[in-house]
Write a protein that holds these residues in place. Sequence first.
Motif, short mmCIF file in Angstrom:
data_model
loop_
_atom_site.label_atom_id
_atom_site.label_comp_id
_atom_site.label_asym_id
_atom_site.label_seq_id
_atom_site.Cartn_x
_atom_site.Cartn_y
_atom_site.Cartn_z
N GLY A 284 0.83 -1.20 0.00
CA GLY A 284 0.00 0.00 0.00
C GLY A 284 0.86 1.24 0.00
N ILE A 285 0.50 2.21 -0.82
CA ILE A 285 1.22 3.48 -0.90
C ILE A 285 0.27 4.59 -0.46
N VAL A 286 0.70 5.36 0.53
CA VAL A 286 -0.13 6.44 1.06
C VAL A 286 0.24 7.72 0.32
N ASP B 274 -8.96 8.74 1.94
CA ASP B 274 -8.11 9.43 2.90
C ASP B 274 -7.60 8.47 3.97
N VAL B 275 -6.27 8.32 4.05
CA VAL B 275 -5.67 7.49 5.09
C VAL B 275 -5.57 8.32 6.37
N GLU B 276 -6.15 7.80 7.43
CA GLU B 276 -6.18 8.49 8.73
C GLU B 276 -5.05 8.06 9.64
N GLY C 132 -0.65 -1.98 8.60
CA GLY C 132 -1.72 -1.63 7.68
C GLY C 132 -2.09 -0.17 7.80
N ILE C 133 -3.24 0.17 7.26
CA ILE C 133 -3.71 1.54 7.29
C ILE C 133 -5.17 1.58 7.72
N LYS C 134 -5.53 2.68 8.35
CA LYS C 134 -6.92 2.93 8.72
C LYS C 134 -7.40 4.12 7.91
N LEU C 135 -8.54 3.97 7.24
CA LEU C 135 -9.08 5.04 6.42
C LEU C 135 -10.01 5.93 7.23
N GLU D 87 -10.19 -0.69 7.85
CA GLU D 87 -8.77 -0.98 7.97
C GLU D 87 -8.35 -1.93 6.87
N GLN D 88 -7.13 -1.72 6.37
CA GLN D 88 -6.57 -2.59 5.35
C GLN D 88 -5.20 -3.04 5.81
N TYR D 89 -5.03 -4.36 5.97
CA TYR D 89 -3.74 -4.87 6.42
C TYR D 89 -2.87 -5.22 5.22
#
Length: 513
Positions: free
Chosen positions: A4-6, A245-247, A258-261, A266-268
């Motif tokens: 994943g790229i933010v 939007d990544v939070e 991972g990331i939380k939107l 959430e995406q791991y």
Amino acid sequence: MKIGIVGAGPGGLAAGMLLASKGLDVTIYERDNLVGGRCGKITDKNGRYVFDIGPTFLMMPFILEDIFSKCGKNLHDYVELNLLEPFYRLSYRDGTSFHPGQNYDRVKRDISELCPGDEIGFENYMKDNCKKFEKAFPVLQGDYQKFRDILNFNTLKFLTVLRPWSTLWEDLSKHFKDDRIKVGFTFQPKNLGMSPMSCPSVFSILSFIEYSSGVYHVRGGLNQLSEGMAKAFKEMGGELKLGCDVEEIIVKNKQAKGIKLSDGTEQYLDEIIMNADFAWGMQNLVDNEKRVKYKDEKLEQKKYSCSTFMLYLGLNKKYGHLPHHSIYISQDYKKNFDDIESGEFSQDPSFYIQNPCVTEESLAPENHSTLYVLVPVPNLKNYISWDFHKTEDFKRKILKLMEERAGLEGIEEHIEFMDVVTPQDWENRFRVGYGATFNLAHNIRQLTVFRPRNKFEEFDNMWLVGGGTNPGSGLPTIYESGRITAYGIFKKYNIETPAVITPPVTSGIQISN
């Protein structure tokens, strides 16, 4: 493996392209509905006027050409590049001017008219910096994950031309007697937010790069580079999620998981690349309690570039006498530099105007034009409040200077569209830490291994791209940061890694045409 790229800025797009070219599962999450970040575009509500947000000319196109080539693509199938000659006009307070370009005979005549004898200094400058660039470029391509990584053959060769005891201004003084000509070779370092009186002498290579590789306009604006990269990325199977939007970057046990939107989902992921502005991203995407080296209080202690005050003007008039790029130098340019570094407002600031419609009419309606205006100003670490009155006062000051110095009589009567961006807007609207438009400063203690590393040192499975990591700020080096990070992931997973590019600039460059 999921990557994943933010952020879909130029560094994230470069990394995404290279990773997707190997068949990896790559998703770019971008909060805006357009790609590019600061290499995106601003338009009026009807799309009649088009402006680049940040960079307005391209140097070293061979870097992006190589990235496309490594992906089996041709950059020129996606964008049209136009070499500018001359590159830009530098206008001084005494009424004289200087026109850098690739016609070296004309450049030497220009220099000779300003200061007879300094044209010989130009030849010496080019020869000296050709050697410096040849030794510096491999270092800029380096992946500095550990301190020992800086101890290699390329770095040792680079040390022979580094001259850390000398500033850029002192280095230029070896070649030129006239201060106006020295100023003419500091435009690029200043564009990275650095004063030539304090930045390292190695940055003399930036003007050399202009002379050797050229300055290009991209049809439609440099934002089209980002659009082209996004198109190529998707063609290779990459997924681009706009308006996403990544939070938070989720960190557990010193690993980026991972990331939380912003909608709570959430995406791991197996690997995470942060393409947000470094200072803003650390402070807003990663829990302060989970950071050690880059806690908020330590980020506060870092040195940052200047900020910029911006005007994006759509006009119902053309100013044909104004070149594509113009830089207006203040009377006391040294004080102007000092004021910015000390957090003072200059009474006579230098400023830059882009008038792209003299090259490409499609950026505005017929018989209309766009002007992009940039004024270097202090960043927000100087605790300057850009309230309505200060913004209005400074805007009027710059418009008056444009009338006086650029010959734009009656410009306010012709403005149909205006967007104003202050340092506060850079931070709040564009998510740039401290409003420092050019990221972390580029002093010796914040370069190579001393800069936040592409393989982020605090957490496993986390990587950085952009101006806040290696090699640094500036569009070509940000593309290079994307390559360094992608190649680091290839190495981690034993994926065949392509060779790095050798720049098409040699010590055999001809000074006279």
